[in-house]
Design a protein around this motif. Structure first.
Motif, PDB file in Angstrom:
ATOM      1  N   ILE A 159       0.850  -1.188   0.000  1.00  0.00           N
ATOM      2  CA  ILE A 159       0.000   0.000   0.000  1.00  0.00           C
ATOM      3  C   ILE A 159       0.889   1.243   0.000  1.00  0.00           C
ATOM      4  O   ILE A 159       1.691   1.427   0.911  1.00  0.00           O
ATOM      5  CB  ILE A 159      -0.940   0.003   1.230  1.00  0.00           C
ATOM      6  CG1 ILE A 159      -1.934  -1.174   1.141  1.00  0.00           C
ATOM      7  CG2 ILE A 159      -1.686   1.339   1.341  1.00  0.00           C
ATOM      8  CD1 ILE A 159      -2.829  -1.335   2.380  1.00  0.00           C
TER       9      ILE A 159
ATOM     10  N   LEU B 227      -3.451   5.324   1.595  1.00  0.00           N
ATOM     11  CA  LEU B 227      -4.897   5.169   1.672  1.00  0.00           C
ATOM     12  C   LEU B 227      -5.491   6.561   1.467  1.00  0.00           C
ATOM     13  O   LEU B 227      -5.146   7.503   2.183  1.00  0.00           O
ATOM     14  CB  LEU B 227      -5.292   4.632   3.050  1.00  0.00           C
ATOM     15  CG  LEU B 227      -6.790   4.524   3.326  1.00  0.00           C
ATOM     16  CD1 LEU B 227      -7.456   3.533   2.380  1.00  0.00           C
ATOM     17  CD2 LEU B 227      -7.031   4.118   4.773  1.00  0.00           C
ATOM     18  N   GLY B 228      -6.350   6.685   0.454  1.00  0.00           N
ATOM     19  CA  GLY B 228      -6.940   7.982   0.122  1.00  0.00           C
ATOM     20  C   GLY B 228      -8.269   8.177   0.826  1.00  0.00           C
ATOM     21  O   GLY B 228      -9.157   7.320   0.729  1.00  0.00           O
ATOM     22  N   ILE B 229      -8.398   9.292   1.529  1.00  0.00           N
ATOM     23  CA  ILE B 229      -9.604   9.564   2.314  1.00  0.00           C
ATOM     24  C   ILE B 229     -10.200  10.896   1.858  1.00  0.00           C
ATOM     25  O   ILE B 229      -9.495  11.909   1.799  1.00  0.00           O
ATOM     26  CB  ILE B 229      -9.252   9.606   3.822  1.00  0.00           C
ATOM     27  CG1 ILE B 229      -8.742   8.215   4.260  1.00  0.00           C
ATOM     28  CG2 ILE B 229     -10.440  10.059   4.663  1.00  0.00           C
ATOM     29  CD1 ILE B 229      -8.164   8.180   5.659  1.00  0.00           C
TER      30      ILE B 229
ATOM     31  N   ARG C 230       1.325   5.967   4.783  1.00  0.00           N
ATOM     32  CA  ARG C 230       0.888   7.237   4.216  1.00  0.00           C
ATOM     33  C   ARG C 230      -0.626   7.268   4.070  1.00  0.00           C
ATOM     34  O   ARG C 230      -1.236   6.315   3.578  1.00  0.00           O
ATOM     35  CB  ARG C 230       1.537   7.381   2.840  1.00  0.00           C
ATOM     36  CG  ARG C 230       1.861   8.778   2.461  1.00  0.00           C
ATOM     37  CD  ARG C 230       2.456   8.836   1.075  1.00  0.00           C
ATOM     38  NE  ARG C 230       3.886   9.026   1.044  1.00  0.00           N
ATOM     39  CZ  ARG C 230       4.760   8.086   0.671  1.00  0.00           C
ATOM     40  NH1 ARG C 230       4.347   6.902   0.269  1.00  0.00           N
ATOM     41  NH2 ARG C 230       6.050   8.346   0.670  1.00  0.00           N
ATOM     42  N   ILE C 231      -1.204   8.394   4.532  1.00  0.00           N
ATOM     43  CA  ILE C 231      -2.627   8.673   4.341  1.00  0.00           C
ATOM     44  C   ILE C 231      -2.707   9.891   3.426  1.00  0.00           C
ATOM     45  O   ILE C 231      -2.014  10.875   3.657  1.00  0.00           O
ATOM     46  CB  ILE C 231      -3.315   9.020   5.695  1.00  0.00           C
ATOM     47  CG1 ILE C 231      -3.175   7.883   6.710  1.00  0.00           C
ATOM     48  CG2 ILE C 231      -4.757   9.467   5.502  1.00  0.00           C
ATOM     49  CD1 ILE C 231      -4.243   6.839   6.672  1.00  0.00           C
TER      50      ILE C 231
ATOM     51  N   MET D 259     -13.227   6.641   3.403  1.00  0.00           N
ATOM     52  CA  MET D 259     -12.187   6.086   2.539  1.00  0.00           C
ATOM     53  C   MET D 259     -12.625   6.157   1.090  1.00  0.00           C
ATOM     54  O   MET D 259     -13.752   5.806   0.750  1.00  0.00           O
ATOM     55  CB  MET D 259     -11.885   4.640   2.954  1.00  0.00           C
ATOM     56  CG  MET D 259     -11.210   4.564   4.312  1.00  0.00           C
ATOM     57  SD  MET D 259     -10.669   2.884   4.745  1.00  0.00           S
ATOM     58  CE  MET D 259     -12.243   2.142   5.211  1.00  0.00           C
TER      59      MET D 259
ATOM     60  N   HIS E  28     -10.040   5.740  -1.893  1.00  0.00           N
ATOM     61  CA  HIS E  28      -9.281   4.819  -2.748  1.00  0.00           C
ATOM     62  C   HIS E  28      -8.097   4.266  -1.980  1.00  0.00           C
ATOM     63  O   HIS E  28      -7.701   4.807  -0.955  1.00  0.00           O
ATOM     64  CB  HIS E  28      -8.812   5.517  -4.031  1.00  0.00           C
ATOM     65  CG  HIS E  28      -7.786   6.598  -3.808  1.00  0.00           C
ATOM     66  ND1 HIS E  28      -8.122   7.907  -3.517  1.00  0.00           N
ATOM     67  CD2 HIS E  28      -6.430   6.558  -3.812  1.00  0.00           C
ATOM     68  CE1 HIS E  28      -7.020   8.628  -3.377  1.00  0.00           C
ATOM     69  NE2 HIS E  28      -5.968   7.838  -3.538  1.00  0.00           N
ATOM     70  N   VAL E  29      -7.549   3.165  -2.504  1.00  0.00           N
ATOM     71  CA  VAL E  29      -6.280   2.664  -1.971  1.00  0.00           C
ATOM     72  C   VAL E  29      -5.301   2.620  -3.131  1.00  0.00           C
ATOM     73  O   VAL E  29      -5.666   2.236  -4.250  1.00  0.00           O
ATOM     74  CB  VAL E  29      -6.426   1.289  -1.288  1.00  0.00           C
ATOM     75  CG1 VAL E  29      -6.910   0.214  -2.235  1.00  0.00           C
ATOM     76  CG2 VAL E  29      -5.101   0.874  -0.638  1.00  0.00           C
TER      77      VAL E  29
END
Lengths: 140, 140
Positions: free
Chosen positions: A12, A15-17, A59-60, A83, A85-86
């Motif tokens: 990963i 992680l996109g929030i 990473r976020i 959330m 996307h990843v």
């Protein structure tokens, strides 16, 4: 078609929030989880303003819309923050896209494009990955 | 209340993804991203069947409901398959919960409980983290 042995997914990348207010969300992650801001960026053509945070070694990516009539703006209106996307990091994005297409996965981006933070990225359609909007990224 | 320096969040332990069919989802992650199954587990009291996968160095937790009237069953009915929670690994779960409570974050679990794969876990209410169901885990 590539053999499975040649697929080089490192893990990963982020992680996109999706959030409504970038500064408020940064503050939340700093207070609750000791996050540190790595960088900030905008992609005006996508109407998105973003911050990359480290939470420990991970990473976020917080993404906020620059307006309602944007991809993230519509996502927030439809589902609320959460959330989005990843991103999986690959050592060879062209090969990864070939493999995904070879496996019949529907791509949003058939060729790599420039994403946030200078990354080379391609999005896979969530329908190909059990509802998860999945990005493959190559980090230079 | 703990000082920020004492918070020890190591990073993302796993990304939890809700799916309808566990074996089909495992196969998708194997084919598309070269995932390897680490372990499988069930929590009958939560009505969940799960597989832990490595995608590169990162862990994806696929969770499927054992019936419709379960947390994950209702999640799937409401939102469809997709990202369900993110788990952050901490070196001290009691201290992390104290810090979260001290910062006013609403906890689903006020004390650690036994989760999937023998982890000690506590869930934070998504309302405290911009819509993200966040789990803190301690891995022995």
């Amino acid at each position: 078609m590539s053999s499975i042995a040649s697929v080089k997914v490192r893990g990963i990348h982020h992680l996109g929030i999706a959030v409504a207010d970038l500064d408020e969300a940064i503050s939340t992650y700093e207070r609750l989880f000791g996050a540190r801001v790595e960088d900030r960026d905008e992609l005006s053509e996508l109407g998105v303003s973003a911050a990359s945070l480290f939470v420990g070694a991970s990473r976020i990516e917080l993404v906020a819309p620059t307006g309602e009539d944007t991809h993230v703006g519509r996502f927030l209106a439809r589902r609320g923050p959460g959330m989005h996307h990843v991103a999986l990091e690959t050592t060879d994005i062209e090969e990864t896209i070939r493999r995904l297409r070879g496996e019949g996965a529907q791509m949003i981006d058939e060729t790599p494009r420039r994403g946030l933070f200078g990354l080379e990225v391609a999005f896979v359609h969530p329908g190909a990955v059990h509802g998860v909007l999945t990005e493959v990224v190559f980090n230079g």
